[in-house]
Design a protein around this motif. Structure first.
Motif, short mmCIF file in Angstrom:
data_model
loop_
_atom_site.label_atom_id
_atom_site.label_comp_id
_atom_site.label_asym_id
_atom_site.label_seq_id
_atom_site.Cartn_x
_atom_site.Cartn_y
_atom_site.Cartn_z
N PHE A 47 0.88 -1.17 0.00
CA PHE A 47 0.00 0.00 0.00
C PHE A 47 0.91 1.22 0.00
O PHE A 47 2.12 1.12 0.25
CB PHE A 47 -0.98 0.00 1.19
CG PHE A 47 -0.32 -0.19 2.54
CD1 PHE A 47 0.11 0.89 3.28
CD2 PHE A 47 -0.14 -1.47 3.06
CE1 PHE A 47 0.70 0.72 4.52
CE2 PHE A 47 0.45 -1.65 4.31
CZ PHE A 47 0.87 -0.56 5.04
N CYS A 78 -7.33 -2.05 7.25
CA CYS A 78 -6.67 -3.24 7.79
C CYS A 78 -7.66 -4.06 8.61
O CYS A 78 -8.68 -3.54 9.07
CB CYS A 78 -5.50 -2.85 8.70
SG CYS A 78 -4.31 -1.71 7.97
N CYS A 101 -2.69 -5.68 6.67
CA CYS A 101 -3.02 -4.60 5.74
C CYS A 101 -2.46 -4.96 4.36
O CYS A 101 -1.24 -5.01 4.18
CB CYS A 101 -2.42 -3.27 6.19
SG CYS A 101 -2.66 -2.88 7.94
N SER A 102 -3.33 -5.26 3.42
CA SER A 102 -2.91 -5.57 2.05
C SER A 102 -1.81 -6.61 2.02
O SER A 102 -0.74 -6.41 1.42
CB SER A 102 -2.45 -4.30 1.32
OG SER A 102 -3.48 -3.36 1.26
#
Length: 347
Positions: A263, A297, A315-316
């Protein structure tokens, strides 16, 4: 009034092991400078060079304008507080502290009355006046450490050298004594070199900190400077806790860059980077603000650690550790985060 100056100081053991590698360093008059680094980085060797217990392979050591590089230890007017306190078990506290003065009795024309006065003064300073007749086995670890400090101070050194002085104490006592050590050194205005591997101890005691690794001084500054403005990857990851990722520079903007780590974030760049560069990104847990921001997230875990809650975030496809005063959500829930601060260094 003593300034210690090290110029291109180098120490090589057995013609192959470089313990201290071209160190330039200044310890100002009355300053407490901590040398901070991992075990084996050369910090104790550096202290022993200043003390005269080791002879440098090359380089110079100055006390003010006096070149002491070749001068024996006993003529340098330094005092060492070692990690192991090395007290004489058969001597009282008073006798242990007076020992160094009695060795110098003839050299400085000291009378027994003067020795007694100086020992009593320093025992009062370190809070041991009422224990002067006890022997080391009758003292706690903290009290024994104070005896070792008093023994160093009583000779009125130009330079005080402390080598991991609190390493053998429990955590609570270390906190108490590091405050005492700083207070005493500042009260006496003694130029002090303090060696430690404990980053919190270094930042609590010192006016400035020199971060050392593999024989080299990597950065020198106030505790705030080295923590908030690390100049290289080692300093950024050695101090505090950190999340570490690899990423690619999307856009370089002078001292900051936009970076893709799965990200998009913005990071400070102490070293120059260009678009397309592969970089390491360092993010401290306390710099992740939870509950708002542009990165979505999921919460994987929340752990209470006393002073804060540690939250594990996904998160990603990246896992981050964040810290905050209260849990932002329960495991399984989604939140948004903002990265308040990060650093990027070339790989």
């Amino acid at each position: 009034m003593t300034i210690v100056r090290l110029e291109k100081l180098r120490k090589v053991f057995d013609n192959r092991v470089v313990a201290v590698d071209d160190v330039d360093l200044v310890i100002n008059d009355g300053e407490i400078l901590a040398v901070l680094g991992p075990s084996g980085c050369g910090k104790t060797t550096l202290l022993r060079l200043v003390a005269g217990l080791e002879e440098p392979t090359s380089g110079r050591i100055y006390f003010n304008d006096r070149d002491v590089t070749k001068i024996p230890t006993q003529q340098r007017n330094t005092a060492i507080v070692p990690q192991t306190w090395a007290l004489w078990p058969h001597m009282t506290v008073f006798e242990n502290v007076a020992y160094g003065l009695r060795l110098k009795k003839n050299q400085f024309n000291l009378t027994e009355r003067e020795i007694k006065r100086r020992v009593e003064e320093v025992l009062e300073l370190v809070g041991l006046a009422e224990l002067s007749n006890r022997r080391p086995f009758q003292l706690s670890g903290g009290q024994q450490q104070r005896v070792a400090l008093a023994r160093a101070l009583v000779v009125q050194p130009e330079v005080l050298l402390l080598d991991e002085p609190l390493a053998n104490l429990d955590a609570k006592l270390r906190v108490e004594l590091r405050e005492e050590v700083r207070k005493i050194a500042k009260k006496l205005s003694i130029t002090t070199l303090y060696v430690t591997h404990d980053q919190e101890e270094a930042m609590a005691v010192a006016d400035r900190v020199a971060v050392m690794n593999a024989g080299r001084i990597l950065q020198v500054g106030t505790p705030e400077e080295i923590y908030h403005k690390p100049q290289n990857f080692f300093v950024a990851t050695f101090l505090g806790r950190s999340n570490l990722f690899r990423g690619r520079v999307v856009e370089a903007r002078g001292e900051v860059a936009v970076i893709d780590i799965g990200f998009i974030i913005t990071a400070e760049t102490p070293q120059k980077v260009s678009q397309g560069d592969e970089v390491y990104v360092v993010i401290r847990p306390e710099d992740i603000y939870m509950g708002f921001g542009g990165v979505r997230c999921s919460v994987e875990d929340v752990v209470f650690l006393g002073r804060f809650y540690q939250t594990t975030l996904r998160c990603s496809n990246k896992t981050l550790k964040a810290e905050g005063p209260k849990p932002p959500a329960r495991p399984g829930e989604e939140i948004q985060i903002e990265i308040a601060r990060a650093w990027a260094f070339k790989t």
